[in-house]
Write a protein that holds these residues in place. Structure first.
Motif, PDB file in Angstrom:
ATOM      1  N   PHE A   4       0.545  -0.928   0.001  1.00  0.00           N
ATOM      2  CA  PHE A   4      -0.026  -0.533   0.375  1.00  0.00           C
ATOM      3  C   PHE A   4       0.639   1.349  -0.240  1.00  0.00           C
ATOM      4  O   PHE A   4       0.618   2.133  -0.498  1.00  0.00           O
ATOM      5  CB  PHE A   4      -1.168  -0.118   1.092  1.00  0.00           C
ATOM      6  N   THR A  24      -1.151  -6.524   2.172  1.00  0.00           N
ATOM      7  CA  THR A  24      -1.109  -6.324   0.736  1.00  0.00           C
ATOM      8  C   THR A  24      -2.015  -5.942  -0.309  1.00  0.00           C
ATOM      9  O   THR A  24      -2.958  -6.351  -0.126  1.00  0.00           O
ATOM     10  CB  THR A  24      -0.583  -7.751   0.515  1.00  0.00           C
ATOM     11  N   THR A  26      -5.053  -6.492  -2.348  1.00  0.00           N
ATOM     12  CA  THR A  26      -5.668  -7.426  -2.981  1.00  0.00           C
ATOM     13  C   THR A  26      -5.065  -7.299  -4.611  1.00  0.00           C
ATOM     14  O   THR A  26      -5.670  -5.897  -5.325  1.00  0.00           O
ATOM     15  CB  THR A  26      -7.101  -7.844  -3.148  1.00  0.00           C
ATOM     16  N   GLN A  29      -7.394  -4.333  -6.053  1.00  0.00           N
ATOM     17  CA  GLN A  29      -6.921  -2.742  -5.863  1.00  0.00           C
ATOM     18  C   GLN A  29      -5.612  -3.143  -6.298  1.00  0.00           C
ATOM     19  O   GLN A  29      -4.960  -1.413  -6.463  1.00  0.00           O
ATOM     20  CB  GLN A  29      -6.771  -3.598  -4.133  1.00  0.00           C
ATOM     21  N   THR A  49     -17.854  -9.621  -3.977  1.00  0.00           N
ATOM     22  CA  THR A  49     -17.612  -9.560  -2.647  1.00  0.00           C
ATOM     23  C   THR A  49     -16.702 -10.205  -2.551  1.00  0.00           C
ATOM     24  O   THR A  49     -16.291 -11.401  -3.157  1.00  0.00           O
ATOM     25  CB  THR A  49     -18.751  -9.506  -1.937  1.00  0.00           C
ATOM     26  N   GLY A  50     -15.868  -9.726  -1.473  1.00  0.00           N
ATOM     27  CA  GLY A  50     -14.653 -10.778  -1.034  1.00  0.00           C
ATOM     28  C   GLY A  50     -13.785 -10.318  -1.580  1.00  0.00           C
ATOM     29  O   GLY A  50     -12.102 -10.690  -1.738  1.00  0.00           O
ATOM     30  N   THR A  51     -13.562  -9.902  -2.306  1.00  0.00           N
ATOM     31  CA  THR A  51     -12.375  -9.683  -4.059  1.00  0.00           C
ATOM     32  C   THR A  51     -11.607  -8.170  -3.046  1.00  0.00           C
ATOM     33  O   THR A  51     -10.263  -7.801  -3.403  1.00  0.00           O
ATOM     34  CB  THR A  51     -12.513  -9.209  -4.837  1.00  0.00           C
ATOM     35  N   LYS A  53     -13.105  -5.120  -2.908  1.00  0.00           N
ATOM     36  CA  LYS A  53     -13.289  -3.783  -4.182  1.00  0.00           C
ATOM     37  C   LYS A  53     -14.214  -3.377  -3.452  1.00  0.00           C
ATOM     38  O   LYS A  53     -13.982  -1.434  -3.970  1.00  0.00           O
ATOM     39  CB  LYS A  53     -15.120  -4.543  -4.803  1.00  0.00           C
ATOM     40  N   THR A  54     -14.100  -2.977  -2.412  1.00  0.00           N
ATOM     41  CA  THR A  54     -14.718  -1.796  -1.321  1.00  0.00           C
ATOM     42  C   THR A  54     -14.296  -0.636  -0.779  1.00  0.00           C
ATOM     43  O   THR A  54     -13.662   0.197  -1.537  1.00  0.00           O
ATOM     44  CB  THR A  54     -15.152  -1.645  -0.056  1.00  0.00           C
ATOM     45  N   ALA A  55     -12.316  -1.682  -0.625  1.00  0.00           N
ATOM     46  CA  ALA A  55     -10.985  -0.490  -0.636  1.00  0.00           C
ATOM     47  C   ALA A  55     -10.686  -0.460  -2.142  1.00  0.00           C
ATOM     48  O   ALA A  55      -9.961   0.991  -2.323  1.00  0.00           O
ATOM     49  CB  ALA A  55      -9.804  -1.165   0.269  1.00  0.00           C
ATOM     50  N   GLU A  90     -16.802   0.459   6.551  1.00  0.00           N
ATOM     51  CA  GLU A  90     -15.355   0.171   5.609  1.00  0.00           C
ATOM     52  C   GLU A  90     -14.615   1.457   5.936  1.00  0.00           C
ATOM     53  O   GLU A  90     -13.417   2.064   5.684  1.00  0.00           O
ATOM     54  CB  GLU A  90     -15.196  -0.375   4.626  1.00  0.00           C
ATOM     55  N   ARG A 335     -12.873 -16.978   2.779  1.00  0.00           N
ATOM     56  CA  ARG A 335     -12.530 -15.655   2.004  1.00  0.00           C
ATOM     57  C   ARG A 335     -11.089 -15.087   3.215  1.00  0.00           C
ATOM     58  O   ARG A 335     -11.032 -15.860   3.745  1.00  0.00           O
ATOM     59  CB  ARG A 335     -13.251 -14.292   2.349  1.00  0.00           C
TER      60      ARG A 335
HETATM   61  P1  AMP Z   1     -15.222  -6.691  -0.235  1.00  0.00           P
HETATM   62  O1  AMP Z   1     -14.747  -7.220  -0.611  1.00  0.00           O
HETATM   63  O2  AMP Z   1     -15.092  -4.969  -0.074  1.00  0.00           O
HETATM   64  O3  AMP Z   1     -16.733  -6.800   0.602  1.00  0.00           O
HETATM   65  O4  AMP Z   1     -13.981  -6.593   1.439  1.00  0.00           O
HETATM   66  C1  AMP Z   1     -13.575  -8.364   1.649  1.00  0.00           C
HETATM   67  C2  AMP Z   1     -13.294  -8.340   3.267  1.00  0.00           C
HETATM   68  O5  AMP Z   1     -11.545  -8.399   3.412  1.00  0.00           O
HETATM   69  C3  AMP Z   1     -13.421  -6.985   4.031  1.00  0.00           C
HETATM   70  O6  AMP Z   1     -13.762  -7.051   5.152  1.00  0.00           O
HETATM   71  C4  AMP Z   1     -12.219  -5.719   3.532  1.00  0.00           C
HETATM   72  O7  AMP Z   1     -12.457  -5.306   5.567  1.00  0.00           O
HETATM   73  C5  AMP Z   1     -11.609  -6.893   4.089  1.00  0.00           C
HETATM   74  N1  AMP Z   1      -9.367  -6.342   3.180  1.00  0.00           N
HETATM   75  C6  AMP Z   1      -9.700  -5.684   1.780  1.00  0.00           C
HETATM   76  N2  AMP Z   1      -8.563  -5.061   1.244  1.00  0.00           N
HETATM   77  C7  AMP Z   1      -7.571  -6.319   1.748  1.00  0.00           C
HETATM   78  C8  AMP Z   1      -6.394  -6.204   2.301  1.00  0.00           C
HETATM   79  N3  AMP Z   1      -6.374  -5.958   0.902  1.00  0.00           N
HETATM   80  N4  AMP Z   1      -6.055  -6.427   2.844  1.00  0.00           N
HETATM   81  C9  AMP Z   1      -6.728  -7.574   4.339  1.00  0.00           C
HETATM   82  N5  AMP Z   1      -8.120  -7.288   4.664  1.00  0.00           N
HETATM   83  C10 AMP Z   1      -8.289  -6.214   3.055  1.00  0.00           C
END
Ligand code: AMP
Length: 585
Positions: A4, A24, A26, A29, A49-51, A53-55, A90, A335
């Motif tokens: 990051f 790290t 994903t 990201q 979801t789970g990848t 993507k929100t971040a 988040e 996940r």
């Molecule tokens: P999402 O796909 O946005 O629903 O995210 C799935 C989960 O993974 C959420 O709980 C995030 O907080 C977590 N997450 C997202 N990016 C990372 C990352 N780079 N490292 C660790 N956890 C993450």
């Protein structure tokens, strides 16, 4: 691989990520964040979801937010209330150290007055469901005229849920020069047509649908006749004492019925479906997240909002009609780098559907025997023993009562005490399974799995199991990589704690035994023998000795369920059935 800190994100955001333990990025990201930080363009991100993507969109969004300006600069549209809340939570974490940042979430199902207050408090970011946002726009509680970024999250789902007109209306009321970032699990025609209408010159980013090819998921199926479906579900639940799972049904009615039946039997479950009001649904989610529930019984739509990372099992009470939906369901487990099991209960006729899903998921499904009574009892026994081994009684407690305890049991032999304790814990299970029937649909055996004498298959025992980090997938890989046996020659894999069983064509059995024996799996030398044929279907496998049960720690107290008519079982964990039932809508 980037970290990051190699992204030119604002310092406050990088600090928040460090505090959160994100190390790290994903894959989505990695692709999206540097682009969105540097290119003022529209994008489409194909990610489930789970990848993460929100971040992937949330971090650049916050990076570009000017917290000294008190106008709405970013809007995230999402299909459900649950998802809205998750996104807000988040993003709040990522922006924790950005002074003056305000993120409001607005969604239906709760009184609008509080939300009007929230949006009038000058948030820079709004996370909204389309319907409620329009309501607020009509009331002139929100102005989008200074908007710079719109994110359409789970766009395919919003369109499936009938929000097309709402989305169009909202987008028409946003400034022409804003950026649009669309995220979707699939690129359907509907998604493409929204993009064509409202987006300019976009760049597409896709990540291998993580949930589809997730190798950490062990896909298992159990063949039971239709009338045994519920009993099979119970058996699977009992066989997974540490389960933290989601049980999927096809209809709301099934969802309600199955969970009511389970609750009456003392399982800590609750339904989650669209006929329950929002308040009820969030209450269920709260209880699930705090692990007061061992499983949720959910419909596909209601489950969209479940964002929990440590689901151990997904159980398909019925397979979905659409194989794509299977991947959404199974992706709820395994996940964040963990592994998980996706179990499907199928009737003999539905085996062809499994083959279809296998092709889509590109992984072999394992036909697994529905465990018999002895296996269930054994599994729960080992689980309980491990719970005792892991227990860490509080010091004060031990001090306070030690003398009384000691006195009470001074003359009781240790072995006797162990027997008593274990009997108390397991007697309901033992009674319930004393004469339990075989739920495996009979057709398979007739057509040739290892039978008594003269069958086409031989069932082999191998001395490695779960304890060695094995699951059916890994065992299959070990067999095929150590010999030149084709994967389709290996069938009916059953992985137990310390050992495993599988069927192979009788003519290949000797060859496989010879080539695998004395090989090493991790550090253990492998030994194979022909399994005893205790009943058609082969030896069900014994736990030879002790092993750590699946699921790890003590989640739900002890073996604290009662079975059907034999109610009155104590609730070691102190979480009574009544509270579970209270959530029924
Ligand atoms: P999402 O796909 O946005 O629903 O995210 C799935 C989960 O993974 C959420 O709980 C995030 O907080 C977590 N997450 C997202 N990016 C990372 C990352 N780079 N490292 C660790 N956890 C993450």
């Amino acid at each position: 691989m980037n970290s990051f800190s190699s992204f030119s994100l604002r310092e406050e955001i990088l600090q928040a990520l460090t505090d959160l333990g994100f190390e790290t990025p994903t894959p989505i990201q990695q692709k999206v964040i540097p682009y969105l930080l540097s290119e003022p363009k529209d994008i489409i991100g194909l990610a489930q979801t789970g990848t993460g993507k929100t971040a992937a969109y949330g971090l650049p969004l916050l990076h570009h937010t000017d917290t000294s300006v008190k106008t709405v600069q970013c809007l995230v549209l999402s299909p459900t209330r649950e998802l809205c809340m998750q996104i807000q939570t988040e993003m709040q974490k990522y922006g924790d150290q950005m002074r003056g940042l305000r993120i409001a979430a607005v969604y239906g199902g709760v009184p609008i007055t509080g939300q009007i207050r929230d949006v009038r408090a000058n948030p820079q970011v709004i996370v909204a469901t389309p319907g409620r946002l329009i309501d607020l726009l009509e009331r002139k509680a929100i102005s989008l005229e200074n908007l710079q970024y719109v994110v359409l999250d789970e766009a395919d789902e919003m369109l499936n849920m009938g929000f097309r007109e709402d989305i169009e209306l909202i987008l028409k009321n946003t400034p022409a020069e804003k950026r649009t970032w669309l995220f979707s699990a699939t690129m359907s025609n509907d998604v493409r047509s929204i993009a064509k209408r409202f987006m300019k010159d976009w760049q597409e980013f896709a990540v291998a649908a993580a949930n589809v090819t997730n190798e950490n998921i062990d896909h298992q199926y159990f063949v039971a006749n239709h009338h045994n479906r519920f009993e099979t579900l119970r058996r699977l639940l009992d066989f997974a004492p540490g389960i933290y799972g989601i049980i999927f049904t096809r209809t709301k009615q099934d969802c309600q019925e199955v969970s009511e039946k389970l609750m009456k039997m003392g399982y800590h479950v609750s339904p989650l479906h669209g006929d329950m009001d929002q308040k009820m649904r969030s209450k269920v989610m709260e209880r699930f997240k705090s692990k007061q529930l061992q499983a949720i019984v959910a419909t596909d739509v209601a489950a969209r909002g479940i964002d929990v990372n440590d689901i151990t099992h997904v159980i398909n009470y019925e397979l979905p009609d659409d194989p794509e939906v299977y991947t959404h369901r199974s992706g709820r487990t395994a996940r964040a780098g963990k592994s998980g099991i996706c179990m499907s209960i199928v009737s003999p006729k539905q085996i062809s559907n499994i083959r279809q899903i296998e092709r889509l998921v590109k992984q072999k499904f394992h036909k697994t025997d529905i465990p018999d009574g002895a296996e269930v009892v054994r599994k729960r026994l080992f689980f309980y023993m491990q719970q005792i081994a892991d227990a860490e009684p509080k010091d004060e407690f031990a001090k306070l009562y030690f003398d009384s305890m000691h006195e009470q049991f001074a003359n009781v032999d240790k072995d006797e005490l162990i027997r008593k304790l274990i009997w108390l814990q397991l007697k309901d299970t033992i009674d319930a399974y004393s004469d339990s029937e075989d739920l495996n649909a009979g057709f398979e055996r007739k057509s040739g799995a290892a039978g008594a004498s003269g069958s086409r298959y031989t069932r082999l025992f191998i001395n490695i199991g779960e304890k060695d980090g094995l699951n059916a997938q890994r065992l299959l890989q070990f067999i095929t990589e150590s010999t030149d046996v084709e994967p389709n020659m290996v069938d009916r894999i059953t992985v137990r704690d310390l050992s495993s069983f599988f069927n192979v064509p009788t003519e290949a059995a000797e060859y496989i035994k010879e080539h695998l024996s004395n090989k090493k799996y991790k550090t253990r030398k492998v030994r194979l023998e022909e399994a005893e044929q205790s009943r058609p279907g082969g030896d069900r496998g014994g736990d030879r000795g002790y092993s750590k049960p699946q699921g790890g720690g003590a989640r739900f107290g002890g073996d604290n369920r009662s079975f059907g008519k034999k109610s009155g079982g104590s609730y070691g964990g102190g979480r009574g059935r009544d509270r579970d039932r209270g959530d029924r809508s």
